[in-house]
Design a protein around this motif. Sequence first.
Motif, mmCIF file in Angstrom:
data_model
loop_
_atom_site.group_PDB
_atom_site.id
_atom_site.type_symbol
_atom_site.label_atom_id
_atom_site.label_comp_id
_atom_site.label_asym_id
_atom_site.label_seq_id
_atom_site.Cartn_x
_atom_site.Cartn_y
_atom_site.Cartn_z
ATOM 1 N N LEU A 167 0.830 -1.208 0.000
ATOM 2 C CA LEU A 167 0.000 0.000 0.000
ATOM 3 C C LEU A 167 0.864 1.257 0.000
ATOM 4 N N THR A 168 1.841 1.297 0.911
ATOM 5 C CA THR A 168 2.649 2.514 1.064
ATOM 6 C C THR A 168 3.649 2.702 -0.077
ATOM 7 N N ALA A 169 3.896 1.637 -0.852
ATOM 8 C CA ALA A 169 4.769 1.760 -2.020
ATOM 9 C C ALA A 169 4.093 2.548 -3.130
ATOM 10 N N TYR A 170 2.751 2.494 -3.160
ATOM 11 C CA TYR A 170 2.028 3.097 -4.273
ATOM 12 C C TYR A 170 1.134 4.266 -3.868
ATOM 13 N N LYS A 171 0.879 4.431 -2.588
ATOM 14 C CA LYS A 171 0.043 5.531 -2.094
ATOM 15 C C LYS A 171 0.853 6.351 -1.091
ATOM 16 N N LYS A 172 0.591 7.648 -1.016
ATOM 17 C CA LYS A 172 1.360 8.537 -0.140
ATOM 18 C C LYS A 172 0.793 8.495 1.288
ATOM 19 N N VAL A 173 0.837 7.324 1.882
ATOM 20 C CA VAL A 173 0.333 7.131 3.239
ATOM 21 C C VAL A 173 1.323 6.300 4.046
ATOM 22 N N ALA A 174 1.135 6.320 5.359
ATOM 23 C CA ALA A 174 1.817 5.409 6.273
ATOM 24 C C ALA A 174 0.727 4.647 7.023
ATOM 25 N N THR A 175 1.097 3.537 7.645
ATOM 26 C CA THR A 175 0.099 2.778 8.395
ATOM 27 C C THR A 175 0.425 2.835 9.888
ATOM 28 N N PRO A 176 -0.571 3.144 10.720
ATOM 29 C CA PRO A 176 -0.326 3.312 12.158
ATOM 30 C C PRO A 176 -0.173 1.978 12.879
ATOM 31 N N VAL A 177 0.050 2.062 14.175
ATOM 32 C CA VAL A 177 0.230 0.880 15.011
ATOM 33 C C VAL A 177 -0.959 -0.075 14.860
ATOM 34 N N ASP A 178 -0.658 -1.370 14.776
ATOM 35 C CA ASP A 178 -1.665 -2.432 14.714
ATOM 36 C C ASP A 178 -2.578 -2.336 13.498
ATOM 37 N N LYS A 180 -4.437 -2.911 10.033
ATOM 38 C CA LYS A 180 -4.753 -4.071 9.206
ATOM 39 C C LYS A 180 -5.356 -3.576 7.902
ATOM 40 N N ALA A 181 -5.259 -4.378 6.858
ATOM 41 C CA ALA A 181 -5.752 -3.984 5.537
ATOM 42 C C ALA A 181 -7.194 -3.487 5.630
ATOM 43 N N GLY A 182 -7.444 -2.336 5.052
ATOM 44 C CA GLY A 182 -8.768 -1.728 5.095
ATOM 45 C C GLY A 182 -8.914 -0.681 6.173
ATOM 46 N N GLY A 183 -7.984 -0.657 7.125
ATOM 47 C CA GLY A 183 -8.053 0.298 8.227
ATOM 48 C C GLY A 183 -7.592 1.688 7.813
ATOM 49 N N PRO A 201 -9.530 12.425 -1.219
ATOM 50 C CA PRO A 201 -10.897 12.948 -1.318
ATOM 51 C C PRO A 201 -11.868 12.340 -0.305
ATOM 52 N N LYS A 202 -11.486 11.229 0.311
ATOM 53 C CA LYS A 202 -12.360 10.634 1.332
ATOM 54 C C LYS A 202 -12.336 11.434 2.630
ATOM 55 N N GLY A 203 -11.424 12.399 2.710
ATOM 56 C CA GLY A 203 -11.370 13.261 3.885
ATOM 57 C C GLY A 203 -10.193 12.964 4.793
ATOM 58 N N ILE A 204 -9.884 13.929 5.639
ATOM 59 C CA ILE A 204 -8.766 13.817 6.583
ATOM 60 C C ILE A 204 -9.267 14.205 7.969
ATOM 61 N N GLN A 205 -8.936 13.392 8.934
ATOM 62 C CA GLN A 205 -9.289 13.686 10.328
ATOM 63 C C GLN A 205 -8.017 14.082 11.079
ATOM 64 N N MET A 206 -8.021 15.286 11.598
ATOM 65 C CA MET A 206 -6.869 15.799 12.326
ATOM 66 C C MET A 206 -7.097 15.615 13.823
ATOM 67 N N GLN A 207 -6.106 15.093 14.526
ATOM 68 C CA GLN A 207 -6.227 14.970 15.979
ATOM 69 C C GLN A 207 -5.546 16.157 16.652
ATOM 70 N N GLU A 208 -6.326 16.813 17.507
ATOM 71 C CA GLU A 208 -5.774 17.954 18.241
ATOM 72 C C GLU A 208 -4.793 17.457 19.305
ATOM 73 N N LEU A 209 -3.662 18.155 19.448
ATOM 74 C CA LEU A 209 -2.618 17.744 20.383
ATOM 75 C C LEU A 209 -2.169 18.935 21.231
ATOM 76 N N THR A 219 -6.679 9.247 7.421
ATOM 77 C CA THR A 219 -7.558 9.229 6.249
ATOM 78 C C THR A 219 -7.994 7.787 6.000
ATOM 79 N N PRO A 220 -9.222 7.583 5.478
ATOM 80 C CA PRO A 220 -9.642 6.206 5.191
ATOM 81 C C PRO A 220 -8.704 5.544 4.181
ATOM 82 N N HIS A 221 -8.666 4.225 4.230
ATOM 83 C CA HIS A 221 -7.845 3.453 3.302
ATOM 84 C C HIS A 221 -8.084 3.952 1.880
ATOM 85 N N PRO A 222 -7.033 4.402 1.186
ATOM 86 C CA PRO A 222 -7.247 4.999 -0.148
ATOM 87 C C PRO A 222 -7.643 3.963 -1.198
#
Length: 222
Positions: A167-178, A180-183, A201-209, A219-222
């Motif tokens: 996934l990360t080889a072809y999409k500009k994303v990283a995968t968080p802890v734990d 799984k495909a589809g997450g 385009p599915k949207g981005i959720q920002m966590q306040e820190l 962001t949802p699985h692209p």
Amino acid sequence: MGINLGDVFPNFEADTTAGRIKFHEWLGNSWGILCSHPADYTPVCTTELGRMAKLASEFQKRNVKMIALSIDSVQDHHGWTKDINAYIGASNVEKLPFPIIADEKRELAVQLGMLDPSERNKEGLPLTARAVFVIGPDKTLKLSILYPATTGRNFDEILRVIDSLQLTAYKKVATPVDWKAGGDCMVLPSISEEDAKKLFPKGIQMQELPSSKKYLRFTPHP
């Protein structure tokens, strides 16, 4: 010796249960996974290769070619195959769905840094550790995991990591802890807010820190 992430994986030649291979030619345009094993006719290895055989379709649908390595001969590998298939309830099957490399002189084990100095055979020689290498279609090393000889691998985790690598080889994303495909995935820090809106385009959720830094972006699985 050893190999680091991003290095071109050695284009070794070796005898296997499927004949002599040259690794890069055998891999072709596929991904690949190479798993090393301390020796034939050993208990943990038998369970691992049995699990690999059962998961053959999972690796195949991910375009991943499987290959194993053990320090015994091709003849021994063929004999051991019968035990492995019996263990998984496939006694009527003659072959495994992947080749096993013969590395009797331990040349490949040394080249790839796969020896476990704390575990030795009856001759006092170091056993081959349980190395896992995932190689990309560009022939570079994408993942390495090194288990001691006494600990069996978790192939559910290996498949999970391959899903992330692909996934990360072809999409500009990283995968968080734990993950799984589809997450949900994470937007890379290097991508600006403006570009992220176009890319996801599915949207981005920002966590306040507390730091007010805007780096936890999901962001949802692209």
